[in-house]
Design an enzyme around this catalytic site. Structure first.
Site, mmCIF file in Angstrom:
data_model
loop_
_atom_site.group_PDB
_atom_site.id
_atom_site.type_symbol
_atom_site.label_atom_id
_atom_site.label_comp_id
_atom_site.label_asym_id
_atom_site.label_seq_id
_atom_site.Cartn_x
_atom_site.Cartn_y
_atom_site.Cartn_z
ATOM 1 N N GLY A 48 22.815 1.867 0.623
ATOM 2 C CA GLY A 48 21.945 2.823 0.169
ATOM 3 C C GLY A 48 20.416 2.583 0.681
ATOM 4 C CD GLU A 78 13.569 4.893 -1.585
ATOM 5 O OE1 GLU A 78 12.719 5.624 -1.941
ATOM 6 O OE2 GLU A 78 13.921 3.742 -1.828
ATOM 7 C CB SER A 130 13.271 10.238 9.831
ATOM 8 O OG SER A 130 14.087 11.177 9.830
ATOM 9 C CB THR A 164 28.922 7.679 3.214
ATOM 10 O OG1 THR A 164 27.942 8.797 3.924
ATOM 11 C CG2 THR A 164 30.192 7.999 3.582
ATOM 12 N NE ARG A 220 20.708 4.487 14.056
ATOM 13 C CZ ARG A 220 19.307 3.851 14.023
ATOM 14 N NH1 ARG A 220 18.880 3.369 14.985
ATOM 15 N NH2 ARG A 220 18.644 4.786 12.966
ATOM 16 N NE ARG A 225 43.192 36.438 21.643
ATOM 17 C CZ ARG A 225 43.725 37.231 20.553
ATOM 18 N NH1 ARG A 225 44.783 37.097 20.075
ATOM 19 N NH2 ARG A 225 42.845 38.154 20.278
ATOM 20 C CD GLN A 267 35.967 33.708 39.190
ATOM 21 O OE1 GLN A 267 34.922 34.140 39.220
ATOM 22 N NE2 GLN A 267 36.464 33.487 40.375
ATOM 23 C CG LEU A 281 40.188 28.719 19.108
ATOM 24 C CD1 LEU A 281 39.855 27.810 20.394
ATOM 25 C CD2 LEU A 281 40.472 27.697 17.724
ATOM 26 C CD GLU A 309 24.605 5.264 10.821
ATOM 27 O OE1 GLU A 309 23.557 4.504 11.073
ATOM 28 O OE2 GLU A 309 25.255 4.801 10.007
HETATM 29 P P1 TGC Z 1 9.668 -0.558 13.572
HETATM 30 O O1 TGC Z 1 8.052 -0.897 13.517
HETATM 31 O O2 TGC Z 1 10.023 0.101 14.980
HETATM 32 O O3 TGC Z 1 10.483 -1.650 13.314
HETATM 33 C C1 TGC Z 1 10.568 -2.420 12.028
HETATM 34 C C2 TGC Z 1 11.069 -3.734 12.292
HETATM 35 O O4 TGC Z 1 12.547 -3.388 12.411
HETATM 36 C C3 TGC Z 1 12.894 -4.016 13.774
HETATM 37 N N1 TGC Z 1 13.998 -2.783 14.252
HETATM 38 C C4 TGC Z 1 15.250 -2.998 14.451
HETATM 39 N N2 TGC Z 1 15.951 -4.162 14.122
HETATM 40 C C5 TGC Z 1 17.215 -4.134 14.505
HETATM 41 N N3 TGC Z 1 17.811 -2.988 15.057
HETATM 42 C C6 TGC Z 1 17.077 -1.907 15.376
HETATM 43 N N4 TGC Z 1 17.446 -0.844 15.861
HETATM 44 C C7 TGC Z 1 15.665 -1.803 15.155
HETATM 45 N N5 TGC Z 1 14.458 -1.094 15.145
HETATM 46 C C8 TGC Z 1 13.649 -1.577 14.718
HETATM 47 C C9 TGC Z 1 11.473 -4.020 14.537
HETATM 48 O O5 TGC Z 1 11.608 -4.960 15.519
HETATM 49 C C10 TGC Z 1 10.629 -4.414 13.314
HETATM 50 O O6 TGC Z 1 10.991 -5.757 13.046
HETATM 51 P P2 TGC Z 1 9.851 -6.786 12.415
HETATM 52 O O7 TGC Z 1 10.577 -8.251 12.489
HETATM 53 O O8 TGC Z 1 8.809 -6.829 13.630
HETATM 54 O O9 TGC Z 1 9.455 -6.182 11.254
HETATM 55 O O10 TGC Z 1 9.997 0.502 12.312
HETATM 56 P P3 TGC Z 1 9.484 1.874 11.994
HETATM 57 O O11 TGC Z 1 9.011 1.931 10.777
HETATM 58 O O12 TGC Z 1 8.321 2.113 13.138
HETATM 59 O O13 TGC Z 1 10.834 2.706 12.232
HETATM 60 C C11 TGC Z 1 11.388 2.976 13.480
HETATM 61 C C12 TGC Z 1 12.745 3.905 13.392
HETATM 62 C C13 TGC Z 1 11.924 5.476 13.001
HETATM 63 C C14 TGC Z 1 13.391 4.092 14.453
HETATM 64 C C15 TGC Z 1 13.329 3.588 12.015
HETATM 65 O O14 TGC Z 1 12.881 3.614 10.856
HETATM 66 C C16 TGC Z 1 14.786 4.376 12.109
HETATM 67 O O15 TGC Z 1 15.908 4.056 12.837
HETATM 68 N N6 TGC Z 1 14.858 5.546 11.204
HETATM 69 C C17 TGC Z 1 16.013 6.156 10.926
HETATM 70 C C18 TGC Z 1 16.712 5.864 9.771
HETATM 71 C C19 TGC Z 1 18.137 6.046 9.768
HETATM 72 O O16 TGC Z 1 18.732 6.320 10.737
HETATM 73 N N7 TGC Z 1 18.873 6.115 8.494
HETATM 74 C C20 TGC Z 1 20.121 6.073 8.601
HETATM 75 C C21 TGC Z 1 20.625 5.790 6.790
HETATM 76 S S1 TGC Z 1 22.363 5.054 6.769
HETATM 77 C C22 TGC Z 1 23.375 6.499 7.117
HETATM 78 O O17 TGC Z 1 22.647 7.547 7.858
HETATM 79 C C23 TGC Z 1 24.770 6.401 6.955
HETATM 80 S S2 TGC Z 1 25.371 7.836 7.555
HETATM 81 C C24 TGC Z 1 27.176 7.703 7.359
HETATM 82 C C25 TGC Z 1 27.903 7.417 8.631
HETATM 83 O O18 TGC Z 1 27.443 6.311 9.271
HETATM 84 O O19 TGC Z 1 28.993 7.618 8.563
HETATM 85 P P1 FAD Z 2 13.903 14.055 7.423
HETATM 86 O O1 FAD Z 2 13.595 12.577 7.750
HETATM 87 O O2 FAD Z 2 13.236 14.841 6.394
HETATM 88 O O3 FAD Z 2 13.765 14.803 8.699
HETATM 89 C C1 FAD Z 2 13.752 16.468 8.656
HETATM 90 C C2 FAD Z 2 13.490 16.527 10.381
HETATM 91 O O4 FAD Z 2 12.194 15.969 10.562
HETATM 92 C C3 FAD Z 2 14.561 16.208 11.192
HETATM 93 O O5 FAD Z 2 14.745 17.173 12.186
HETATM 94 C C4 FAD Z 2 13.840 14.817 11.907
HETATM 95 O O6 FAD Z 2 14.344 14.510 12.962
HETATM 96 C C5 FAD Z 2 12.169 15.410 11.900
HETATM 97 N N1 FAD Z 2 11.207 14.352 11.794
HETATM 98 C C6 FAD Z 2 11.358 13.183 11.160
HETATM 99 N N2 FAD Z 2 10.443 12.332 11.455
HETATM 100 C C7 FAD Z 2 9.761 12.927 12.753
HETATM 101 C C8 FAD Z 2 8.879 12.559 13.674
HETATM 102 N N3 FAD Z 2 8.341 11.410 13.601
HETATM 103 N N4 FAD Z 2 8.735 13.133 14.624
HETATM 104 C C9 FAD Z 2 9.417 14.208 15.094
HETATM 105 N N5 FAD Z 2 10.364 14.899 14.109
HETATM 106 C C10 FAD Z 2 10.600 14.141 13.047
HETATM 107 N N6 FAD Z 2 21.961 7.669 4.303
HETATM 108 C C11 FAD Z 2 22.002 6.250 3.825
HETATM 109 O O7 FAD Z 2 21.025 5.673 3.583
HETATM 110 N N7 FAD Z 2 23.473 5.875 3.638
HETATM 111 C C12 FAD Z 2 24.639 6.551 3.720
HETATM 112 O O8 FAD Z 2 25.733 6.447 3.747
HETATM 113 C C13 FAD Z 2 24.106 8.053 4.092
HETATM 114 N N8 FAD Z 2 25.208 8.987 4.461
HETATM 115 C C14 FAD Z 2 24.686 10.197 4.838
HETATM 116 C C15 FAD Z 2 25.876 11.297 4.692
HETATM 117 C C16 FAD Z 2 25.338 12.558 5.164
HETATM 118 C C17 FAD Z 2 26.869 13.488 4.896
HETATM 119 C C18 FAD Z 2 24.362 12.941 5.361
HETATM 120 C C19 FAD Z 2 23.848 14.336 5.548
HETATM 121 C C20 FAD Z 2 23.348 12.089 5.427
HETATM 122 C C21 FAD Z 2 23.526 10.710 4.895
HETATM 123 N N9 FAD Z 2 22.628 9.805 4.852
HETATM 124 C C22 FAD Z 2 22.768 8.427 4.413
HETATM 125 C C23 FAD Z 2 21.128 10.043 4.967
HETATM 126 C C24 FAD Z 2 20.725 10.216 6.467
HETATM 127 O O9 FAD Z 2 20.449 8.913 7.267
HETATM 128 C C25 FAD Z 2 19.387 10.927 6.509
HETATM 129 O O10 FAD Z 2 19.676 12.363 6.133
HETATM 130 C C26 FAD Z 2 18.706 10.942 8.106
HETATM 131 O O11 FAD Z 2 18.173 9.637 8.146
HETATM 132 C C27 FAD Z 2 17.566 11.828 7.968
HETATM 133 O O12 FAD Z 2 16.681 11.912 6.816
HETATM 134 P P2 FAD Z 2 16.302 13.310 6.038
HETATM 135 O O13 FAD Z 2 17.497 13.883 5.768
HETATM 136 O O14 FAD Z 2 15.289 12.744 4.910
HETATM 137 O O15 FAD Z 2 15.391 14.099 7.045
#
Ligand code: TGC
Ligand code: FAD
Length: 395
Positions: free
Chosen positions: A141, A144, A149, A175, A254, A279, A290, A349, A374
């Site tokens: 989790g 929120e 993002s 998930t 990822r 088909r 082509q 298709l 992700e």
């Molecule tokens: P930023 O200032 O860049 O970094 C904060 C601290 O984190 C460290 N860091 C990392 N460490 C490990 N791996 C990475 N990829 C890292 N990226 C940054 C960084 O060095 C720093 O460390 P420290 O010790 O100096 O504090 O952070 P920011 O707030 O500017 O954010 C950067 C950003 C936007 C890239 C990050 O917030 C981000 O990746 N946002 C996307 C969130 C996201 O991917 N959520 C996914 C939720 S889980 C999910 O979706 C599961 S889906 C289900 C499935 O997988 O099938």
């Molecule tokens: P937002 O952050 O509101 O983004 C909306 C749009 O704005 C996007 O196009 C984004 O790219 C864009 N945007 C955001 N910031 C910027 C910027 N700085 N500049 C330009 N564009 C920007 N999360 C978990 O924690 N655990 C899970 O297990 C999990 N499972 C998931 C399963 C499914 C099926 C789905 C759909 C989502 C899941 N997620 C999970 C959540 C997922 O990680 C988020 O949906 C994702 O990180 C994007 O956040 P958001 O949906 O709030 O979009």
């Protein structure tokens, strides 16, 4: 006019001699996962997708039996395979359905990895062997309602109260949330962001499924509500400090998607190659036009490039040299191209492309989620942009 086939068709991955890049053990793991998918999962996925319900706990146990949960982790009952083997398992699972790969990603790369990397010895012993067997299911989790993002903005709060922690807040899009035995929950404390293990059934903790999804329907997606959830001090993950805690887990999941998304694309392309050979339009096989061949060639090209990138990143990971920016590169490219391939296959298709009789529209719809979760494609573009320029453009 009719045409005769000049030579036997070549499989898209054979065009880049993909198998030659793999060890015999990796090929065997891939074949095993494919066999399980073909025999036990693929026959049911369209129905699960249509009903919007999947037997997640049963599937976890089956995949646990096969050694696929946390397979890339060492010890505690985990198989300890290399990164490429793990990626190939993700590819085959996602060729069946992204929901199945998601289940494995969240279990092994998010929930188990969080405990494996940041947990205490006691937490590892309590949870990892049962999770590896699929007897205990985990969720992760982070997201929120107002912070997807930008998880740094999270509002979920953990307040210390004597020796306990008290958690309040809401996580969404989680998930496996409602089927999980344990939730890894990230929360803000006076000392920064920390991770906590919240067992299902803890008073104040609830998980509710999110309905009306048109994507990832063969998967469970939930909201987690924490209303004054009291946890002992031992529930905190001692090794995670700050946002790098959850982000370190995202790198793992990822990476699996870099391979996984190509599985969905490959399944679409294989389906489409069979379809266009059968088909007939304007008295000829659709394959003989082509315009069709241009689409097929472009798709095979992108699929091949994606596979080469995935194996390259996998070998870097095995050497301990993979950076988060490289993971972003792979996730951005391979998911974007997989989605483009699924959409192009859908066009070939025709009307049949919109039904669940074929896997193509299901994969295309699923990949819309994969593009967003992700880290969205925009977030990964900005990670790469920051690496190239030294300038962050998130804030
Ligand atoms: P930023 O200032 O860049 O970094 C904060 C601290 O984190 C460290 N860091 C990392 N460490 C490990 N791996 C990475 N990829 C890292 N990226 C940054 C960084 O060095 C720093 O460390 P420290 O010790 O100096 O504090 O952070 P920011 O707030 O500017 O954010 C950067 C950003 C936007 C890239 C990050 O917030 C981000 O990746 N946002 C996307 C969130 C996201 O991917 N959520 C996914 C939720 S889980 C999910 O979706 C599961 S889906 C289900 C499935 O997988 O099938
Ligand atoms: P937002 O952050 O509101 O983004 C909306 C749009 O704005 C996007 O196009 C984004 O790219 C864009 N945007 C955001 N910031 C910027 C910027 N700085 N500049 C330009 N564009 C920007 N999360 C978990 O924690 N655990 C899970 O297990 C999990 N499972 C998931 C399963 C499914 C099926 C789905 C759909 C989502 C899941 N997620 C999970 C959540 C997922 O990680 C988020 O949906 C994702 O990180 C994007 O956040 P958001 O949906 O709030 O979009």
């Amino acid at each position: 006019m009719t045409t005769t086939a000049q030579q036997p068709p070549v499989h898209p991955s054979a065009l880049i001699a993909f198998d030659g890049l793999l060890t015999e053990e990796e090929r065997e793991i891939r074949r095993t996962v494919r066999r399980i998918c073909d025999a036990e999962l693929r026959p049911h996925v369209a129905e699960w997708f249509e009903r919007g319900a999947v037997p997640a706990r049963e599937i976890s146990r089956r995949l646990g039996d096969a050694g696929l949960l946390g397979m890339h982790l060492d010890g505690y009952g985990c198989a300890g395979t290399g990164a490429v083997a793990y990626g190939l398992a993700c590819l085959e699972l996602e060729a069946a359905d992204s929901g199945l790969r998601s289940l494995v990603s969240v279990q092994g790369s998010l929930a188990m990895f969080a405990i494996w990397k940041h947990g205490s010895e006691e937490q590892k012993r309590e949870w990892l062997p049962a999770m590896a067997r699929g007897e205990a299911v985990g969720c992760f989790g982070l997201t929120e309602p107002d912070f997807g993002s930008d998880p740094a903005g999270m509002r979920t709060r953990a307040r210390s109260d004597g020796a306990d922690w008290v958690l309040s807040g809401t996580k969404t899009w989680i998930t496996n949330g409602s089927v999980a035995d344990v939730a890894v929950v990230w929360a803000r404390t006076d000392g920064g962001i920390r991770g906590f293990l919240v067992p299902a059934g803890t008073p104040g903790f609830q998980a509710r499924d999110i309905g009306r999804k048109l994507s990832l329907r063969a998967g469970v997606t939930s909201e987690l509500v924490l209303d004054g959830v009291r946890l002992p001090a031992t529930a905190e993950l001692p090794g995670a400090r700050g946002l790098s805690g959850p982000l370190s887990c995202l790198n793992e999941a990822r990476f699996g998607i870099v391979f996984g998304a190509l599985g969905a694309a490959l399944d679409c392309l294989e389906t489409t190659l069979d379809y266009v050979r059968e088909r007939r339009v304007f008295d000829r096989p659709l394959a003989s036009f082509q315009l069709t061949q241009q689409k097929l060639a472009d798709m095979a090209l992108e699929l091949g490039k994606g596979l080469l990138l995935a194996v390259h990143l996998g070998r870097l990971k095995e050497a301990g040299a993979l950076t988060p920016e490289q993971v972003s590169l792979g996730k951005l490219n391979n998911v974007r191209e997989a989605l483009a391939i699924a959409r192009t296959c859908r066009t070939l298709l025709g009307a049949n492309g919109i039904t669940l009789e074929y896997p193509v529209i299901r994969h295309a719809n699923n990949l819309e989620s994969v593009l967003t979760y992700e880290g969205t494609s925009e977030v990964h573009a900005l990670v790469i942009g920051r690496a190239l320029t030294g300038e962050q453009a998130f804030h």
